[in-house]
Design a protein around this motif. Structure first.
Motif, PDB file in Angstrom:
ATOM      1  N   LEU A   1       0.837  -1.200   0.000  1.00 18.89           N
ATOM      2  CA  LEU A   1       0.000   0.000   0.000  1.00 18.89           C
ATOM      3  C   LEU A   1       0.870   1.247   0.000  1.00 18.89           C
ATOM      4  CD1 LEU A   1      -2.735   1.396   0.126  1.00 18.89           C
ATOM      5  CD2 LEU A   1      -2.667   1.120   2.614  1.00 18.89           C
ATOM      6  N   ALA A   2       1.900   1.264   0.822  1.00 13.63           N
ATOM      7  CA  ALA A   2       2.815   2.413   0.867  1.00 13.63           C
ATOM      8  C   ALA A   2       3.499   2.606  -0.478  1.00 13.63           C
ATOM      9  CB  ALA A   2       3.849   2.203   1.964  1.00 13.63           C
TER      10      ALA A   2
ATOM     11  N   GLN B   1       1.017   4.028  -2.966  1.00 11.98           N
ATOM     12  CA  GLN B   1       0.806   5.449  -2.687  1.00 11.98           C
ATOM     13  C   GLN B   1       1.955   6.278  -3.241  1.00 11.98           C
ATOM     14  OE1 GLN B   1       0.263   5.163   1.559  1.00 11.98           O
ATOM     15  NE2 GLN B   1      -1.940   5.453   1.393  1.00 11.98           N
ATOM     16  N   LYS B   2       3.161   5.798  -3.070  1.00 15.03           N
ATOM     17  CA  LYS B   2       4.325   6.514  -3.585  1.00 15.03           C
ATOM     18  C   LYS B   2       4.323   6.514  -5.112  1.00 15.03           C
ATOM     19  CE  LYS B   2       6.930   5.329   0.504  1.00 15.03           C
ATOM     20  NZ  LYS B   2       7.833   4.341   1.087  1.00 15.03           N
TER      21      LYS B   2
ATOM     22  N   SER C   1       1.721   6.556  -6.931  1.00 12.49           N
ATOM     23  CA  SER C   1       0.667   7.440  -7.396  1.00 12.49           C
ATOM     24  C   SER C   1       1.193   8.856  -7.599  1.00 12.49           C
ATOM     25  CB  SER C   1      -0.514   7.444  -6.421  1.00 12.49           C
ATOM     26  OG  SER C   1      -0.184   8.117  -5.221  1.00 12.49           O
TER      27      SER C   1
END
Length: 121
Positions: free
Chosen positions: A112-113, A116-117, A119
């Motif tokens: 998930l991290a 997010q990065k 994105s």
């Protein structure tokens, strides 16, 4: 990558530590560049099997976790995000693996991290 699981885990950890425990930003950037030039997880090569990427599909929780940690470490750096984002199949696989993880696992949190990065890219 046909080695015993413990050896695979140690390799993934060493690759991640080479990025995260650098003495300086310059050394970190050189390490990242060597990973990208060597296409360490085959993000840019369509003909070569993606052995490291396929560790995300491993039945071993530990292997999935260590691979997710390496991906997250790569995604923490600008050029690393570009490198990872160049492989749409990897991004799709990350999403699939994250959805299939039961509960809040370290693997899920790292994927998930990383997503997010990515994105930001």
């Amino acid at each position: 990558m046909n080695a015993h699981e413990r050896r695979q885990l140690l390799l993934l950890q060493a690759l991640r530590w080479r990025l995260t425990k650098c003495e300086s930003a310059d050394v970190r950037q050189r390490m990242l560049n060597s990973y990208i030039v060597g296409d360490i997880i085959s993000c840019r090569s369509e003909r070569v099997p993606n052995h490291l990427i396929n560790l995300l599909k491993s039945p071993s929780d530990a292997l999935r976790q260590y691979m997710a940690r390496l991906i997250n470490a790569l995604a923490s750096l600008n050029h690393g995000r570009s490198y990872l984002a160049s492989n749409l199949e990897l991004v799709k696989l990350m999403q699939t693996v994250m959805r299939n993880e039961k509960g809040n696992t370290i693997c899920k949190e790292n994927l998930l991290a990383a997503l997010q990065k990515l994105s930001v890219r």
